[in-house]
Scaffold this motif. Structure first.
Motif, PDB file in Angstrom:
ATOM      1  N   VAL A  75      17.895  44.755  23.265  1.00 23.39           N
ATOM      2  CA  VAL A  75      17.845  43.377  22.774  1.00 23.39           C
ATOM      3  C   VAL A  75      16.376  42.959  22.685  1.00 23.39           C
ATOM      4  O   VAL A  75      15.690  42.833  23.699  1.00 23.39           O
ATOM      5  CB  VAL A  75      18.637  42.427  23.700  1.00 23.39           C
ATOM      6  N   VAL A  76      15.894  42.828  21.446  1.00 20.64           N
ATOM      7  CA  VAL A  76      14.483  42.481  21.243  1.00 20.64           C
ATOM      8  C   VAL A  76      14.298  41.202  20.427  1.00 20.64           C
ATOM      9  O   VAL A  76      13.224  40.629  20.412  1.00 20.64           O
ATOM     10  CB  VAL A  76      13.696  43.617  20.547  1.00 20.64           C
ATOM     11  N   GLY A  77      15.352  40.783  19.732  1.00 17.99           N
ATOM     12  CA  GLY A  77      15.214  39.592  18.884  1.00 17.99           C
ATOM     13  C   GLY A  77      16.559  38.913  18.727  1.00 17.99           C
ATOM     14  O   GLY A  77      17.507  39.220  19.440  1.00 17.99           O
ATOM     15  N   LYS A  78      16.619  38.008  17.743  1.00 15.74           N
ATOM     16  CA  LYS A  78      17.840  37.215  17.566  1.00 15.74           C
ATOM     17  C   LYS A  78      19.023  38.066  17.103  1.00 15.74           C
ATOM     18  O   LYS A  78      20.168  37.808  17.485  1.00 15.74           O
ATOM     19  CB  LYS A  78      17.580  36.098  16.554  1.00 15.74           C
ATOM     20  N   GLY A  79      18.735  39.072  16.267  1.00 19.46           N
ATOM     21  CA  GLY A  79      19.822  39.908  15.746  1.00 19.46           C
ATOM     22  C   GLY A  79      20.494  40.717  16.847  1.00 19.46           C
ATOM     23  O   GLY A  79      21.719  40.725  16.980  1.00 19.46           O
ATOM     24  N   THR A  80      19.666  41.389  17.655  1.00 19.47           N
ATOM     25  CA  THR A  80      20.241  42.199  18.732  1.00 19.47           C
ATOM     26  C   THR A  80      20.842  41.317  19.823  1.00 19.47           C
ATOM     27  O   THR A  80      21.821  41.714  20.471  1.00 19.47           O
ATOM     28  CB  THR A  80      19.191  43.179  19.309  1.00 19.47           C
ATOM     29  N   ALA A  81      20.323  40.091  19.997  1.00 13.06           N
ATOM     30  CA  ALA A  81      20.930  39.158  20.951  1.00 13.06           C
ATOM     31  C   ALA A  81      22.332  38.783  20.473  1.00 13.06           C
ATOM     32  O   ALA A  81      23.268  38.647  21.272  1.00 13.06           O
ATOM     33  CB  ALA A  81      20.066  37.909  21.103  1.00 13.06           C
ATOM     34  N   GLN A  82      22.479  38.643  19.169  1.00 11.56           N
ATOM     35  CA  GLN A  82      23.780  38.343  18.577  1.00 11.56           C
ATOM     36  C   GLN A  82      24.752  39.512  18.797  1.00 11.56           C
ATOM     37  O   GLN A  82      25.917  39.299  19.103  1.00 11.56           O
ATOM     38  CB  GLN A  82      23.556  38.115  17.082  1.00 11.56           C
ATOM     39  N   MET A  83      24.236  40.741  18.666  1.00  8.17           N
ATOM     40  CA  MET A  83      25.081  41.925  18.889  1.00  8.17           C
ATOM     41  C   MET A  83      25.562  41.981  20.333  1.00  8.17           C
ATOM     42  O   MET A  83      26.713  42.296  20.618  1.00  8.17           O
ATOM     43  CB  MET A  83      24.295  43.198  18.562  1.00  8.17           C
ATOM     44  N   LYS A  84      24.660  41.669  21.246  1.00  5.99           N
ATOM     45  CA  LYS A  84      24.966  41.706  22.677  1.00  5.99           C
ATOM     46  C   LYS A  84      26.125  40.778  23.021  1.00  5.99           C
ATOM     47  O   LYS A  84      26.938  41.061  23.898  1.00  5.99           O
ATOM     48  CB  LYS A  84      23.700  41.301  23.442  1.00  5.99           C
ATOM     49  N   ALA A  85      26.223  39.651  22.307  1.00  9.18           N
ATOM     50  CA  ALA A  85      27.257  38.658  22.607  1.00  9.18           C
ATOM     51  C   ALA A  85      28.614  38.999  21.984  1.00  9.18           C
ATOM     52  O   ALA A  85      29.591  38.290  22.205  1.00  9.18           O
ATOM     53  CB  ALA A  85      26.791  37.290  22.113  1.00  9.18           C
ATOM     54  N   MET A  86      28.681  40.077  21.215  1.00 12.94           N
ATOM     55  CA  MET A  86      29.945  40.400  20.532  1.00 12.94           C
ATOM     56  C   MET A  86      30.946  41.054  21.487  1.00 12.94           C
ATOM     57  O   MET A  86      30.571  41.745  22.427  1.00 12.94           O
ATOM     58  CB  MET A  86      29.668  41.282  19.317  1.00 12.94           C
ATOM     59  N   GLU A  87      32.222  40.825  21.205  1.00 15.24           N
ATOM     60  CA  GLU A  87      33.306  41.274  22.095  1.00 15.24           C
ATOM     61  C   GLU A  87      34.125  42.375  21.422  1.00 15.24           C
ATOM     62  O   GLU A  87      34.208  42.411  20.201  1.00 15.24           O
ATOM     63  CB  GLU A  87      34.259  40.089  22.354  1.00 15.24           C
ATOM     64  N   PRO A  88      34.774  43.213  22.255  1.00 18.99           N
ATOM     65  CA  PRO A  88      35.699  44.203  21.688  1.00 18.99           C
ATOM     66  C   PRO A  88      36.721  43.513  20.780  1.00 18.99           C
ATOM     67  O   PRO A  88      37.159  42.397  21.074  1.00 18.99           O
ATOM     68  CB  PRO A  88      36.375  44.799  22.927  1.00 18.99           C
ATOM     69  N   GLY A  89      37.033  44.181  19.671  1.00 16.93           N
ATOM     70  CA  GLY A  89      37.963  43.609  18.699  1.00 16.93           C
ATOM     71  C   GLY A  89      37.256  42.964  17.525  1.00 16.93           C
ATOM     72  O   GLY A  89      37.808  42.872  16.430  1.00 16.93           O
ATOM     73  N   GLU A  90      35.997  42.533  17.728  1.00 17.86           N
ATOM     74  CA  GLU A  90      35.242  41.941  16.617  1.00 17.86           C
ATOM     75  C   GLU A  90      34.831  43.034  15.633  1.00 17.86           C
ATOM     76  O   GLU A  90      34.712  44.200  15.998  1.00 17.86           O
ATOM     77  CB  GLU A  90      34.002  41.198  17.143  1.00 17.86           C
ATOM     78  N   LYS A  91      34.601  42.627  14.380  1.00 18.14           N
ATOM     79  CA  LYS A  91      34.322  43.606  13.325  1.00 18.14           C
ATOM     80  C   LYS A  91      32.875  43.503  12.830  1.00 18.14           C
ATOM     81  O   LYS A  91      32.271  42.439  12.875  1.00 18.14           O
ATOM     82  CB  LYS A  91      35.289  43.387  12.158  1.00 18.14           C
ATOM     83  N   LEU A  92      32.347  44.651  12.379  1.00 14.23           N
ATOM     84  CA  LEU A  92      30.989  44.697  11.836  1.00 14.23           C
ATOM     85  C   LEU A  92      30.989  45.488  10.528  1.00 14.23           C
ATOM     86  O   LEU A  92      31.639  46.541  10.423  1.00 14.23           O
ATOM     87  CB  LEU A  92      30.039  45.370  12.835  1.00 14.23           C
ATOM     88  N   ASP A  93      30.228  44.970   9.555  1.00 17.72           N
ATOM     89  CA  ASP A  93      30.036  45.651   8.262  1.00 17.72           C
ATOM     90  C   ASP A  93      28.826  46.573   8.427  1.00 17.72           C
ATOM     91  O   ASP A  93      27.720  46.107   8.692  1.00 17.72           O
ATOM     92  CB  ASP A  93      29.809  44.557   7.207  1.00 17.72           C
ATOM     93  N   ILE A  94      29.067  47.876   8.308  1.00 15.23           N
ATOM     94  CA  ILE A  94      28.009  48.853   8.618  1.00 15.23           C
ATOM     95  C   ILE A  94      27.841  49.858   7.472  1.00 15.23           C
ATOM     96  O   ILE A  94      28.822  50.362   6.924  1.00 15.23           O
ATOM     97  CB  ILE A  94      28.352  49.618   9.924  1.00 15.23           C
TER      98      ILE A  94
END
Lengths: 308, 245
Positions: free
Chosen positions: B66-85
């Protein structure tokens, strides 16, 4: 059945959607993902007389609803583009392509345009007098009506294909520059290139971009682009290609209502590589929603509020 | 390259600021260790490029700091949530030239791509040594995971709070190896370049626009011409590297 075709400087496009230069390479990277022949056309990576590496990195930064780039016209030079890139482009794209050209002197522009004009697959020359990321060239030709007109005249004198001059928003009066290009013989105007921007990294107290400033693009600049397209399209008689923050079929229609004959899509391609294909697929449904049968009929069709 | 939707299976802390995310989805575009993925995040304009730590037919493991706002957002995500990769980006490591005794050097968040590489090399019957470099003991992760693969694992900490005192390159002098693979911050890569006696491959990092070769945002100069770190890299051969300074 909705009609999506438009005519850009005498060449028919199946639809008005055009990936913007610098966001689509020479097409073949994207051809691995989808059939790029669904596009109206595309504007290939800005090409100069000699090969260029561009600016030092970091040369990309994110902003709210957009990004800053200071790539600085990296390209292999016109001779190698003709010998190595265009043959690869030809294998995946079978329509006329827009050749994007930049330079550091009037002679540079004429030299590169003359060579690309002879290439069978080139349909239009898009002459970039608006790159904010190079010194002593690029944007300096697009910030004065006289210099923009001089480049236009020099290119027109040595080419046969339609010449579209790509303008910078970083000026006091874009209309006067567009009119000067029209008077000098330009066949079309495209706008807007990126807006000069800057961000500072608070921890390091340094600009986020090694080159200090860069070109700001993405959905954040869309309202500025619509305004400038509206102003220019209502001041010149030649076709206008609108761009700047376009990322949806609705944006394409809005640009066209402002006065664009065709619409380029830039930064959106970098975020969603399928952006242009998706926009083209979405267009008929969005046209139906707004009761548009023929895209050509909405060009410049914005109706102003009556003055009180 | 492929664009698809992944579902978060787990998202756990490994250290104070390093997280491991396991996702399920279509990994068919990933062809080699050392490749990366580019993750779209709600409200963020550009995607976040993250190296692949491990993958199989249906799951993808990434480890991120976690180095910035984007990775902080990733850290807060929960199992079951979806990501476009976007998956399958970059060239990855070439395993065919490793010899019998390759050494793998990972520094900080340069450690993750070494994991699937070590897994593949050990499966090929190679005697793999892994050197993990961290600043201090509290930052260490994945030591046990590498041991479980059957690798010889050496941990180096800059402050000497755990393992060998020094950098990832410190243990190299006493090591017998046929080839090297590395990923880490640029000062470490330069040190590895100087300290290694053999040929090898190093993975580079740069601020990226698209991650798939279109924007020319992450270009670098090499002895074999201009390369896009996202598309022609991120892995470069030692012989082609041209340091900026």
């Amino acid at each position: 059945m909705e009609q999506l075709n438009v005519n850009l400087c005498g060449i028919e496009l199946d639809n008005p959607v055009i990936p913007a230069s610098g966001t689509f390479g020479y097409g073949y990277e994207f051809a691995e993902l989808y059939d790029v022949n669904c596009l109206g056309t595309f504007s290939f990576k800005g090409t100069t007389k000699d090969a260029r590496f561009g600016n030092p990195t970091p040369r990309i930064a994110e902003c709210t609803a957009g990004m800053i780039n200071a790539v600085g016209l990296q390209n292999p030079g016109v001779d190698r583009v003709i010998s190595h890139e265009l043959p690869k482009l030809k294998q995946c794209f079978h329509k006329p392509v827009m050749a994007n050209v930049s330079g550091f002197s009037v002679e540079d522009y004429a030299y590169t345009c003359e060579k690309l004009d002879k290439e069978e697959q080139v349909g239009w020359l898009e002459v970039n007098v608006s790159c904010p990321n190079v010194h002593g060239g690029g944007m300096s030709f697009g910030t004065s009506p006289e210099a923009a007109a001089e480049v236009t005249r020099a290119v027109k004198a040595v080419t046969t294909k339609p010449v579209i001059i790509k303008l910078s928003p970083n000026v006091t009066d874009i209309v006067s520059i567009a009119k000067a290009c029209e008077a000098a013989g330009a066949d079309g105007i495209s706008l807007i290139n990126t807006m000069l921007g800057m961000r500072i990294d608070l921890n390091r107290r340094r600009p986020v971009i090694a080159n200090t400033m860069g070109g700001f693009s993405g959905s954040a600049i869309f309202p500025v682009a619509v305004r400038m397209v509206y102003q220019v399209a209502h001041a010149v008689k030649i076709p206008v290609v609108g761009m700047g923050g376009v990322s949806s079929a609705e944006d394409v229609i809005e640009m066209m209502m402002a006065g664009a004959t065709a619409v380029e899509v830039g930064a959106a391609n970098l975020v969603n590589p399928y952006a242009c294909r998706d926009i083209i697929n979405d267009l008929p449904g969005v046209m139906e929603k707004y009761r548009i049968n023929n895209l050509k009929e909405i060009i410049g069709g914005v109706q102003l509020w009556e003055k009180m | 390259m492929k664009q698809s939707i992944f579902t978060i299976v787990r998202n756990d802390a490994l250290t104070d600021c390093v997280y491991k995310m396991i996702l399920s989805g279509d990994t068919s575009a990933i062809t080699a260790p050392g490749q990366f993925v580019n993750i779209a995040l709600e409200g963020k304009f550009l995607r976040r490029p993250i190296s692949v730590c491990d993958y199989d037919d249906t799951t993808l493991t990434i480890i991120y700091k976690v180095v910035g706002k984007g990775t902080a957002q990733m850290k807060a995500m929960e199992p079951g949530e979806k990501l476009d990769i976007l998956t399958g980006l970059g060239n990855g490591y070439d395993l065919s030239v490793s010899g019998d005794k390759p050494v793998l050097l990972g520094g900080g968040v340069g450690v993750p791509p070494m994991y699937n590489l070590a897994k593949k090399l050990t499966a090929m019957g190679k005697k793999v040594t892994v050197i993990l470099g961290f600043n201090t003991k509290s930052e260490i992760f994945y030591e046990d995971e590498f041991r479980a693969l059957g690798c010889d694992v050496i941990v180096a900490t800059a402050d000497g709070s755990y393992g060998v005192k020094g950098f990832a390159t410190t243990p190299l002098a006493d090591l017998d190896y046929t080839y090297f693979y590395t990923c880490g911050p640029e000062p470490m890569l330069k040190a590895v370049y100087k300290a290694t006696a053999t040929s090898g491959q190093m993975s580079f990092e740069e601020r990226m626009g698209c991650g798939f070769g279109a924007c020319m945002g992450c270009s670098c100069k090499t002895l074999t011409g201009y390369k896009r770190i996202c598309k022609d890299g991120p892995v470069m051969r030692k012989e082609e590297i041209l340091w900026n300074s």
